[in-house]
Enzyme design. Structure first.
Site, mmCIF file in Angstrom:
data_model
loop_
_atom_site.group_PDB
_atom_site.id
_atom_site.type_symbol
_atom_site.label_atom_id
_atom_site.label_comp_id
_atom_site.label_asym_id
_atom_site.label_seq_id
_atom_site.Cartn_x
_atom_site.Cartn_y
_atom_site.Cartn_z
ATOM 1 N N GLY A 132 11.471 20.443 8.572
ATOM 2 C CA GLY A 132 12.697 21.179 8.300
ATOM 3 C C GLY A 132 13.288 21.780 9.560
ATOM 4 O O GLY A 132 14.500 21.783 9.752
ATOM 5 N N TRP A 157 13.218 20.662 -0.190
ATOM 6 C CA TRP A 157 13.499 22.101 -0.289
ATOM 7 C C TRP A 157 14.992 22.357 -0.544
ATOM 8 O O TRP A 157 15.583 23.266 0.039
ATOM 9 C CB TRP A 157 13.039 22.839 0.972
ATOM 10 C CG TRP A 157 11.629 22.528 1.351
ATOM 11 C CD1 TRP A 157 11.199 21.831 2.451
ATOM 12 C CD2 TRP A 157 10.459 22.875 0.614
ATOM 13 N NE1 TRP A 157 9.837 21.712 2.440
ATOM 14 C CE2 TRP A 157 9.348 22.344 1.323
ATOM 15 C CE3 TRP A 157 10.227 23.566 -0.578
ATOM 16 C CZ2 TRP A 157 8.043 22.507 0.892
ATOM 17 C CZ3 TRP A 157 8.932 23.716 -1.013
ATOM 18 C CH2 TRP A 157 7.855 23.188 -0.280
ATOM 19 N N ARG A 268 5.854 60.681 -9.861
ATOM 20 C CA ARG A 268 4.410 60.566 -10.050
ATOM 21 C C ARG A 268 3.698 61.759 -9.418
ATOM 22 O O ARG A 268 3.962 62.107 -8.250
ATOM 23 C CB ARG A 268 3.921 59.266 -9.403
ATOM 24 C CG ARG A 268 2.420 59.088 -9.363
ATOM 25 C CD ARG A 268 1.863 58.677 -10.703
ATOM 26 N NE ARG A 268 0.498 58.165 -10.564
ATOM 27 C CZ ARG A 268 -0.275 57.878 -11.592
ATOM 28 N NH1 ARG A 268 0.178 58.043 -12.827
ATOM 29 N NH2 ARG A 268 -1.502 57.415 -11.394
ATOM 30 N N GLY A 340 -1.884 50.813 -7.990
ATOM 31 C CA GLY A 340 -2.172 49.766 -8.957
ATOM 32 C C GLY A 340 -0.948 49.312 -9.726
ATOM 33 O O GLY A 340 -0.814 48.133 -10.085
ATOM 34 N N GLU A 363 16.327 28.877 5.982
ATOM 35 C CA GLU A 363 17.372 28.885 7.018
ATOM 36 C C GLU A 363 16.780 28.986 8.423
ATOM 37 O O GLU A 363 17.336 29.635 9.312
ATOM 38 C CB GLU A 363 18.379 30.030 6.792
ATOM 39 C CG GLU A 363 18.989 30.079 5.416
ATOM 40 C CD GLU A 363 19.922 28.917 5.114
ATOM 41 O OE1 GLU A 363 19.839 27.887 5.791
ATOM 42 O OE2 GLU A 363 20.709 29.039 4.175
#
Length: 380
Positions: A132, A157, A268, A340, A363
């Site tokens: 590529g 791709w 949290r 987690g 790209e």
């Protein structure tokens, strides 16, 4: 967090407001379902096209919106914050229209309003299975046979493969090297143009790329864009702009990760106080936000050079390199902030983490961007 932006016109501010409304109303509610089912969001792209979002940087005379690149990129950034696959799809479509827009014949250019309006979706077929990054070494061949080219080879791709209505195909009409490469635009229904099974990806599952096999596909000579042997230059010019599009996608993804992590850290609690109150975590968030702001500034600086008609290739490489590395780093840190919970799909940071990786590859890999920058620095 609302990003404080300086936009060039009131029209641009209204356009960005529309982009935010579309991102929140059309993209965000649908992304999880499409990603889980691996369903390409074709109708959403039609909606964006009808809203004028698929031809933003092209002139109004061609059916575009005539917006400067600095505005277009901030629209892409906005979409990427809600659904990366859609933002990348817009970027690829804009890329696929580039050859006709800059080098098309009068007859070819008459199709631009339909292309830029989004009723027809494009794909950009440059990469091949054996390489590529080495675009000048492509091996797909197009042999003149009367008023047609007989095209044989495999492209890899290819975003929108199997969903696109037209393909900008780069193939070899002459000898080895870049001077032997030409660009043909082929309809999806061209006999011998055969999309293969979609790739199974880590991320971007609602828009997987695929190979395109060209099995003696016959494409009319009138579908040649520019002169024979002029395709490589078109391809490289397009990629300069496309790299800015990927930088914008990376900035939008990273900003979304910062916002989500900061919101979570405020809500949290641990040891009787919000996570955000712990200096170690607060500093981590501060670094994340700073890196995203720096990436955005680098991207917009390159875009303004392009808008001013000045050379911007190296700055586009810098923007793509830094913004996509930032997205990878910031999404990794966002997962860490959530602990987690960041590792489960109930929070979008898990998806953003997976998606960020591909931005360092498409790209032109970030190693190629470093090569472009280093060569410029050491050129005699």
């Amino acid at each position: 967090m609302t990003v404080d932006r300086i936009l060039p016109t009131e029209e641009a501010a209204e356009l960005l407001g529309l982009a935010r409304d579309l991102a929140q109303g059309e993209l965000a509610p649908r992304v999880d379902d499409h990603e889980q089912r691996g369903e390409f969001p074709r109708e959403i792209l039609r909606t964006l096209g009808r809203a004028g979002m698929l031809g933003l940087p092209y002139p109004e005379s061609d059916g575009g919106s005539g917006q400067p690149y600095e505005v277009y990129l901030q629209v892409l950034e906005t979409f990427a914050g809600s659904w990366l696959a859609v933002a990348e799809a817009v970027s690829v479509h804009v890329l696929s229209c580039f050859p006709i827009a800059v080098a098309g014949t009068g007859r070819q250019r008459k199709t631009l309003p339909e292309l830029l309006g989004g009723e027809l979706l494009g794909a950009y077929a440059l990469s091949e299975p054996q390489g590529g990054s080495d675009a000048a070494g492509l091996t797909t061949t197009a042999v003149r046979d009367g008023d047609e080219y007989r095209v044989t080879g495999t492209k890899a791709w290819i975003t929108h493969a199997g969903n696109a209505d037209f393909y900008s195909i780069f193939c070899r009409t002459g000898g080895p090297g870049p001077d032997g490469i030409s660009c043909l635009v082929a309809d999806a229904g061209t006999p011998g143009l055969l999309p293969q099974a979609p790739e199974r990806l880590m991320g971007l599952r609602s828009s997987p790329p695929a190979q395109i096999v060209l099995d003696d596909a016959r494409i009319g000579v009138d579908r040649l864009v520019g002169a024979e042997g002029g395709g490589f230059r078109i391809a490289m010019q397009a990629l300069d702009s496309g790299r800015l599009g990927i930088a914008a996608c990376a900035v939008g993804l990273a900003q979304a990760a910062v916002d989500h992590a900061a919101s979570y850290a405020k809500q949290r609690t641990q040891f009787g106080k919000p996570l955000a109150a712990f200096q170690g975590l607060g500093f981590l968030l501060a670094d994340m936000a700073t890196q995203v702001s720096a990436a955005r500034a680098l991207m917009l600086s390159a875009a303004r050079l392009k808008d001013a008609g000045r050379p911007f290739s190296v700055e586009a490489a810098k923007a793509k390199l830094f913004a996509t590395d930032t997205a990878m780093r910031v999404t990794t840190d966002a997962v860490q902030v959530l602990g987690g919970y960041g590792y489960v799909s109930d929070h979008p940071v898990e998806r953003w983490f997976r998606e960020a990786k591909v931005l360092q590859i498409v790209e032109g890999t970030n190693q190629i961007q470093r090569l472009v920058i280093a060569r410029d620095l050491t050129r005699s």
